[in-house]
Scaffold this active site. Structure first.
Site, PDB file in Angstrom:
ATOM      1  N   LEU A 205       0.808  -1.218   0.000  1.00  0.00           N
ATOM      2  CA  LEU A 205       0.000   0.000   0.000  1.00  0.00           C
ATOM      3  C   LEU A 205       0.845   1.274   0.000  1.00  0.00           C
ATOM      4  CD1 LEU A 205      -2.835  -1.045   2.489  1.00  0.00           C
ATOM      5  CD2 LEU A 205      -2.984  -0.838  -0.002  1.00  0.00           C
TER       6      LEU A 205
ATOM      7  N   THR B 259     -11.846   4.951  11.319  1.00  0.00           N
ATOM      8  CA  THR B 259     -11.695   4.680  12.751  1.00  0.00           C
ATOM      9  C   THR B 259     -12.336   5.742  13.635  1.00  0.00           C
ATOM     10  OG1 THR B 259     -10.021   4.445  14.504  1.00  0.00           O
ATOM     11  CG2 THR B 259      -9.458   5.838  12.661  1.00  0.00           C
ATOM     12  N   ASP B 260     -12.671   5.321  14.850  1.00  0.00           N
ATOM     13  CA  ASP B 260     -13.147   6.258  15.862  1.00  0.00           C
ATOM     14  C   ASP B 260     -12.038   7.214  16.307  1.00  0.00           C
ATOM     15  OD1 ASP B 260     -11.791   4.028  16.939  1.00  0.00           O
ATOM     16  OD2 ASP B 260     -12.681   4.328  18.915  1.00  0.00           O
TER      17      ASP B 260
ATOM     18  N   TYR C 182      -1.905   8.223  13.946  1.00  0.00           N
ATOM     19  CA  TYR C 182      -2.783   7.211  13.353  1.00  0.00           C
ATOM     20  C   TYR C 182      -4.131   7.815  12.986  1.00  0.00           C
ATOM     21  CZ  TYR C 182      -6.047   3.287  13.160  1.00  0.00           C
ATOM     22  OH  TYR C 182      -7.045   2.419  12.776  1.00  0.00           O
TER      23      TYR C 182
END
Length: 286
Positions: free
Chosen positions: A36, A101-102, A125
């Site tokens: 990726l 994501t949270d 992140y």
């Protein structure tokens, strides 16, 4: 119909392949087949496979390590999503389903986050996953989730089982509130969102809320009931401040999933029920 799944050997990638609806051809790729961080590799695989849907389940998920590796985290979590979106648009016109994501939220709320809540990531992140959302494009389906786990995977549940067997006591953070999510239910939701085909941002977690401490206590209770642990050990709740980590995590990251459930028609299953399901699967794996 053909689907391409990145992160095919991970928890979600494995679940996506296992829950594919009848009639779908699913091709799974992981690091060895599609790095990726390599834009050309992404274009080559998308060109070769020409998927109708691309499930972007691969990610840089080492939350703390990302603090010291922001460039690679951005390349994998952010820029790769843009390259996938561009390749799909140019080659097949297929749909991108991006998993987020949270951790894009700062955790200052005390009620579940709606999809239009203002993002404010506290970590590298979280910031790179938010970048991935931005680069996914207007036609993408973006699904935010949290605390994903599955039998056989690298996750909190399996870590707790190992530590509970090895140690005489544990201390677990009790002031970070969210919701565990079984990968199987998330995968089924992603397939359903893909079938509906409505672009936009969605939230999915298992029903209910928990702290990491609550989750750990439940893991021990359920594992004891199944005979997976020989004894109970004391589990002490501690504050985040007592367990410092390189990355800052949101104190509250419960997501409002009502619109997603209404759209997909899938039932809301409590996280503890799904935990029990996972532990039975883990037991069968030996």
């Amino acid at each position: 119909m053909k689907a391409l799944v990145t992160g095919a050997k991970g928890q979600l990638g494995t679940a996506l392949q296992a829950t594919a609806p009848e009639g779908w051809q699913v091709v799974g790729v992981d690091l060895a087949e599609m790095d990726l961080a390599d834009p050309q590799a992404i274009r080559d695989v998308v060109t070769r496979e020409a998927p109708d849907v691309l499930f972007s389940a691969g990610a840089y998920t080492a939350v703390d390590k990302a603090e010291s590796e922001p460039d690679i985290a951005q390349a994998v979590n952010g820029d790769a999503v843009g390259h996938m979106a561009q390749a799909l648009a140019a080659i097949t016109g297929g749909r991108l389903v991006q998993v987020s994501t949270d951790f894009i939220f700062d955790g200052t709320r005390s009620t579940p986050y709606p999809v239009d809540a203002e993002p404010n990531p506290l970590s590298v992140y979280g910031a790179t996953k938010l970048s991935g959302e931005a680069q996914a494009g207007d036609g993408a389906i973006i699904c935010r989730t949290s605390w994903v786990y599955a039998a056989g995977g690298a996750n909190f549940v399996r870590t707790m089982l190992r530590l509970m067997a090895e140690r005489d006591a544990l201390s677990v953070v009790s002031d970070q509130i969210g919701a565990p999510t079984l990968a199987t239910g998330l995968a089924q939701t992603l397939w359903s969102l893909s079938a509906v085909g409505k672009p936009g941002t969605f939230h999915y977690q298992d029903a209910g809320v928990a702290s990491w401490y609550d989750f750990a206590v439940a893991i021990q209770e359920e594992a004891l009931a199944l005979g997976m642990l020989e004894r109970a050990i004391p589990i002490t709740p501690i504050r985040t401040a007592d367990y410092p980590t390189p990355a800052t995590r949101p104190a509250y990251s419960v997501l409002d999933t009502r619109d997603t459930r209404a759209l997909t028609g899938l039932p809301a299953i409590h996280w503890r029920t799904n935990l029990r399901t996972m532990l039975k699967e883990e037991q069968q794996l030996g």
